[in-house]
Design a protein around this motif. Structure first.
Motif, PDB file in Angstrom:
ATOM      1  N   ASP A 321       0.850  -1.182   0.000  1.00 55.70           N
ATOM      2  CA  ASP A 321       0.000   0.000   0.000  1.00 55.70           C
ATOM      3  C   ASP A 321       0.894   1.244   0.000  1.00 55.70           C
ATOM      4  OD1 ASP A 321       0.755   0.661   2.690  1.00 55.70           O
ATOM      5  OD2 ASP A 321      -0.828  -0.640   3.476  1.00 55.70           O
ATOM      6  N   GLU A 322       0.286   2.409  -0.099  1.00 52.63           N
ATOM      7  CA  GLU A 322       1.053   3.643  -0.258  1.00 52.63           C
ATOM      8  C   GLU A 322       2.001   3.883   0.916  1.00 52.63           C
ATOM      9  OE1 GLU A 322       0.235   8.440  -0.953  1.00 52.63           O
ATOM     10  OE2 GLU A 322      -1.379   6.985  -1.241  1.00 52.63           O
ATOM     11  N   GLY A 323       1.534   3.630   2.118  1.00 56.17           N
ATOM     12  CA  GLY A 323       2.377   3.842   3.292  1.00 56.17           C
ATOM     13  C   GLY A 323       3.536   2.870   3.347  1.00 56.17           C
ATOM     14  N   GLN A 324       3.267   1.605   3.049  1.00 54.31           N
ATOM     15  CA  GLN A 324       4.329   0.609   3.053  1.00 54.31           C
ATOM     16  C   GLN A 324       5.374   0.911   1.984  1.00 54.31           C
ATOM     17  OE1 GLN A 324       1.795  -2.780   2.396  1.00 54.31           O
ATOM     18  NE2 GLN A 324       1.892  -3.427   4.556  1.00 54.31           N
ATOM     19  N   ARG A 325       4.896   1.318   0.812  1.00 56.53           N
ATOM     20  CA  ARG A 325       5.830   1.629  -0.267  1.00 56.53           C
ATOM     21  C   ARG A 325       6.736   2.800   0.120  1.00 56.53           C
ATOM     22  NH1 ARG A 325       2.386   2.277  -3.931  1.00 56.53           N
ATOM     23  NH2 ARG A 325       2.342   0.108  -4.636  1.00 56.53           N
ATOM     24  N   ALA A 326       6.173   3.785   0.766  1.00 58.52           N
ATOM     25  CA  ALA A 326       6.972   4.938   1.192  1.00 58.52           C
ATOM     26  C   ALA A 326       8.032   4.521   2.214  1.00 58.52           C
ATOM     27  CB  ALA A 326       6.058   6.013   1.785  1.00 58.52           C
ATOM     28  N   GLN A 327       7.660   3.627   3.131  1.00 64.07           N
ATOM     29  CA  GLN A 327       8.621   3.161   4.127  1.00 64.07           C
ATOM     30  C   GLN A 327       9.747   2.367   3.475  1.00 64.07           C
ATOM     31  OE1 GLN A 327       6.286   0.933   6.950  1.00 64.07           O
ATOM     32  NE2 GLN A 327       5.606   2.763   8.055  1.00 64.07           N
ATOM     33  N   VAL A 328       9.402   1.481   2.532  1.00 63.69           N
ATOM     34  CA  VAL A 328      10.417   0.669   1.866  1.00 63.69           C
ATOM     35  C   VAL A 328      11.350   1.563   1.053  1.00 63.69           C
ATOM     36  CG1 VAL A 328      10.778  -1.066   0.056  1.00 63.69           C
ATOM     37  CG2 VAL A 328       9.036  -1.438   1.802  1.00 63.69           C
ATOM     38  N   ARG A 329      10.779   2.533   0.351  1.00 59.11           N
ATOM     39  CA  ARG A 329      11.637   3.401  -0.454  1.00 59.11           C
ATOM     40  C   ARG A 329      12.557   4.241   0.433  1.00 59.11           C
ATOM     41  NH1 ARG A 329      10.385   7.049  -5.803  1.00 59.11           N
ATOM     42  NH2 ARG A 329      12.476   7.962  -5.904  1.00 59.11           N
ATOM     43  N   ALA A 330      12.041   4.718   1.555  1.00 63.67           N
ATOM     44  CA  ALA A 330      12.887   5.502   2.463  1.00 63.67           C
ATOM     45  C   ALA A 330      14.043   4.651   2.993  1.00 63.67           C
ATOM     46  CB  ALA A 330      12.042   6.049   3.604  1.00 63.67           C
ATOM     47  N   ARG A 331      13.744   3.415   3.367  1.00 60.43           N
ATOM     48  CA  ARG A 331      14.785   2.516   3.869  1.00 60.43           C
ATOM     49  C   ARG A 331      15.798   2.201   2.770  1.00 60.43           C
ATOM     50  NH1 ARG A 331      18.430   1.203   7.290  1.00 60.43           N
ATOM     51  NH2 ARG A 331      18.693  -1.025   7.696  1.00 60.43           N
ATOM     52  N   PHE A 332      15.323   2.005   1.554  1.00 67.90           N
ATOM     53  CA  PHE A 332      16.184   1.764   0.393  1.00 67.90           C
ATOM     54  C   PHE A 332      17.170   2.924   0.229  1.00 67.90           C
ATOM     55  CE2 PHE A 332      16.771   2.298  -4.279  1.00 67.90           C
ATOM     56  CZ  PHE A 332      17.348   1.081  -4.587  1.00 67.90           C
ATOM     57  N   GLY A 333      16.669   4.143   0.320  1.00 65.44           N
ATOM     58  CA  GLY A 333      17.540   5.310   0.200  1.00 65.44           C
ATOM     59  C   GLY A 333      18.540   5.415   1.334  1.00 65.44           C
ATOM     60  N   GLU A 334      18.114   5.091   2.549  1.00 66.26           N
ATOM     61  CA  GLU A 334      19.020   5.138   3.695  1.00 66.26           C
ATOM     62  C   GLU A 334      20.189   4.174   3.521  1.00 66.26           C
ATOM     63  OE1 GLU A 334      16.596   4.158   6.987  1.00 66.26           O
ATOM     64  OE2 GLU A 334      15.515   6.078   7.026  1.00 66.26           O
ATOM     65  N   LEU A 335      19.905   2.972   3.023  1.00 60.93           N
ATOM     66  CA  LEU A 335      20.947   1.961   2.869  1.00 60.93           C
ATOM     67  C   LEU A 335      21.997   2.367   1.843  1.00 60.93           C
ATOM     68  CD1 LEU A 335      18.625  -1.172   2.944  1.00 60.93           C
ATOM     69  CD2 LEU A 335      20.369  -0.618   4.649  1.00 60.93           C
ATOM     70  N   LEU A 336      21.606   3.217   0.890  1.00 62.86           N
ATOM     71  CA  LEU A 336      22.524   3.597  -0.181  1.00 62.86           C
ATOM     72  C   LEU A 336      23.092   5.000  -0.014  1.00 62.86           C
ATOM     73  CD1 LEU A 336      20.381   2.163  -3.106  1.00 62.86           C
ATOM     74  CD2 LEU A 336      22.472   1.162  -2.174  1.00 62.86           C
ATOM     75  N   ALA A 337      22.707   5.675   1.049  1.00 62.96           N
ATOM     76  CA  ALA A 337      23.070   7.089   1.224  1.00 62.96           C
ATOM     77  C   ALA A 337      24.578   7.317   1.245  1.00 62.96           C
ATOM     78  CB  ALA A 337      22.433   7.633   2.498  1.00 62.96           C
ATOM     79  N   ASP A 338      25.334   6.385   1.783  1.00 66.64           N
ATOM     80  CA  ASP A 338      26.776   6.576   1.889  1.00 66.64           C
ATOM     81  C   ASP A 338      27.475   6.600   0.531  1.00 66.64           C
ATOM     82  OD1 ASP A 338      26.658   6.738   4.623  1.00 66.64           O
ATOM     83  OD2 ASP A 338      27.190   4.635   4.964  1.00 66.64           O
TER      84      ASP A 338
END
Length: 359
Positions: A321-338
């Protein structure tokens, strides 16, 4: 062994013969029950045991294997990964729809170009009409790149996906490569005469899916004496950084079939395991090395779009759902931020294993 068609039956027999396990320890195996290394098999405590299992097999017990686990490790790894997926309502075979991937697969060619160049550098100089077999060729690589370098070669590319094969045919026609043929074929049952191929190449296909031991045996069967093999395989999952980040970000939303496939690939990355399959199949020399390269992406959105294309992760992302997708995408970005550069682009460090040898 040749009469055993079931993966479970092969695993049971091999774990008893090579792993030194008791019959009661092999019956009803599940992923949580057993762990193994190249020379060590551990059966853990289980609350429920098959009827007839001896009580002393109910507790953790380590047993040194009579020889490197080799085929026993491979078959039992495949068995356990399959059973984990099946117990959760999925399967390894359905984890990836390669036909659906075909239309977007060309986007990955630039991403994997450094691997192709490094892989082909481990082949001897090829002249004349030498025959080349490209296993799991996808849309034609690395076979077509090799044909560009040596136009007189006779290339046969095989893949289980008819859509991939059709795209490879169109590419070869567009690029004017008349020595290329492509066919839908199972790499574990090659419709190729014995000792008829001079060179075998594969990029992220051979020694990775199905029964890699059987795949190695088939490859060596069709290779001429003195013929060469060069394959690229994924190493540990963390070196396939976007897949690792996406699977981590999805967490429990990762489909069981995808998780089982990733777990199986992680097992196959055990040091020297795939190389041992090729030696046991009959190659006289086998070498390998870890090949690192950097892949550039313009921004985070490009990486997200790349990973949500048809393949491993489109279906699970689409079901969020929209909320879950936003959480997954945010976590995806955090993992690659470095890995973000000051201009917002990304330089991702990748690594795979190159394996080459001669019969």
């Amino acid at each position: 062994m040749a009469q055993l068609r079931s993966v479970r039956h092969k695993a049971i027999v091999l774990l008893m013969l090579q792993g030194g396990l008791r019959p009661g320890e092999t019956l009803g195996l599940r992923l949580k029950d057993v762990a193994y290394g190249r020379r060590r098999v551990v059966v853990r405590h289980r609350e429920h045991h098959p009827k007839g299992a001896r009580s002393k097999s109910r507790y953790e017990r380590a047993r040194a294997a009579a020889r490197p686990a080799g085929r026993a490790g491979c078959v039992s790894s495949t068995l356990l990964a399959h059973e984990r997926a099946n117990s959760l309502g999925g399967s390894m075979e359905s984890a990836v729809d390669f036909d659906a991937m075909a239309a977007d697969y060309e986007k990955a060619l630039k991403f994997m170009a450094p691997v192709t160049d490094a892989l082909l550098s481990h082949l001897p100089d090829l002249t004349g009409d030498a025959s080349v077999l490209d296993i799991a060729c996808g849309t034609g690589e690395p076979g077509l790149s090799l044909l560009h370098r040596s136009p007189g070669l006779q290339l046969l590319g095989i893949d289980s996906s008819s859509a991939m094969v059709e795209m490879a045919r169109r590419r070869s026609e567009t690029e004017g490569l008349g020595g290329a043929r492509f066919a839908v074929m199972d790499a574990q049952h090659l419709d190729v005469p014995p000792a008829s191929v001079d060179v075998i190449v594969s990029r992220f296909g051979a020694l990775s899916f199905g029964d890699p031991v059987r795949g190695a045996e088939e490859a060596v069967r069709v290779l001429r004496p003195g013929g060469s093999v060069a394959v690229a395989v994924w190493d540990v999952l963390s070196k396939n950084i976007l897949v690792h980040a996406m699977a981590t970000a999805l967490g429990d939303h990762t489909p069981p079939g995808v998780r089982a496939m990733l777990d199986n690939l992680e097992q196959l990355a055990m040091p020297g395991l795939r190389e041992s399959y090729l030696r046991d199949a009959g190659l006289s020399t086998v070498d390998s090395e870890l090949f690192p390269w950097t892949s550039d992406f313009s921004d985070e959105a490009t990486m997200w779009t790349f990973m949500c294309a048809p393949g491993l992760f489109q279906q699970p992302v689409d079901t969020l759902d929209e909320g879950q997708r936003a959480q997954v995408r945010a976590r995806f970005g955090e993992l690659l931020a470095d890995y973000r550069r000051t201009d917002g682009s990304f330089a991702l460090p990748y690594g795979c294993r190159l394996i080459w040898g001669r019969r």
